[in-house]
Write an enzyme that holds these catalytic residues in place. Sequence first.
Site, short mmCIF file in Angstrom:
data_model
loop_
_atom_site.label_atom_id
_atom_site.label_comp_id
_atom_site.label_asym_id
_atom_site.label_seq_id
_atom_site.Cartn_x
_atom_site.Cartn_y
_atom_site.Cartn_z
N SER A 149 0.97 -1.28 0.14
CA SER A 149 -0.08 -0.16 -0.20
C SER A 149 0.82 1.24 -0.07
O SER A 149 1.54 1.58 -0.72
CB SER A 149 -0.92 -0.23 1.28
N ASP A 153 -5.96 -3.63 -2.40
CA ASP A 153 -4.71 -3.03 -1.58
C ASP A 153 -4.22 -4.58 -0.82
O ASP A 153 -5.09 -5.35 -0.44
CB ASP A 153 -5.37 -2.67 -0.45
#
Length: 354
Positions: free
Chosen positions: A53, A204
């Site tokens: 991320s 993610d």
Amino acid sequence: MLWKKKVRILSIDGGGIRGIIPAYIIKYAESYLQKKAPGTSIADHFDFIAGTSTGGILTGLYLTPEDETNKKSKYTATEALDFYVKNGDHIFNKSKVKNWKRLWGVIDATEYDSKNLEQLLMAKFGNLLMSKLLKPCLITTYNLNTKSAFFFTSTENTEEREFYVRDVLRSTSAAPTYFTPAKIKNISTNCIRNPKLSNMINLDGGVFANNPTMCAYAEARNTNFKDRNNNEPSANDLLILSLGTGGRGYSNANKEKSNSWGLLKWAKLVPDIMMDASIDTVAYQMNEIFHSLGPSKSKNYLRIDTPDKDRNYAIDMSDASSENIQELLKAGQKTLEHAKINGLDEFLDGLIDV
């Protein structure tokens, strides 16, 4: 005869705008190392970088070359920190369209307009390919097509797997409820052999590996680091710096209010808390691996995260208000002070000539 050198690994957690904290630490590390090795960047002192991320975005920034002929880093660690400080409110900015949808009761599953992030990634990385990054790396995502974890690496066979860096970073940061899933293409020549990897829909990487250190460890154990004369290094041959983003659910400033949070408040926070849940588990596992090697080797793994008493920033990892960014910078300084007490400078010294 060339001596086998230790492989130096940097791992950076996910955490949205809290990426300011590890970026602050790395800014210090780059400055510290430059005093001993002038003209170098953070990419010169690590052989492998892993990120999830926000940590994936930082990985891309540190490993972007100036151009194809100049293999120096395009962005300094200071510029990587500025990416969040200066652009956070643009990345996490609710569009007028989304506000109107809420006003009229239209269901919208995401909080922010992904186009803002995509524009920034295009501006920073353009058409840079994963295979052109300065050093081997690993960036996590979750592939909805295969319903499984997926690891973008910069050392894959480019005839089978090749991606734009901007698409990889969009994928690893597609946090559920915050941004829409990333729809990207594998641009390798033979990607048609595996349709599920030709056109990917990704989430993610924090949904399964918000702390990617164990992923980095496993990948490094199966990599030939020719520049270090070290093929498939064992734990004894590794130096690992693992940086957190001060997660674990909520800060001291907010935890006392949790008993009064309603369903909607919890619904917004659940993704953050779930992504943070595995962080301490991975840190524990890595700590046990290196402690089992004996006292002298245990220092070859250093985990840095914000002490609980200094977590006075907002719980929401998308809070990019000027007030919260200042709190995160303060937390970065406090985390740095804590890290130096726990051996950061000594660890950095070991990166220069190992």
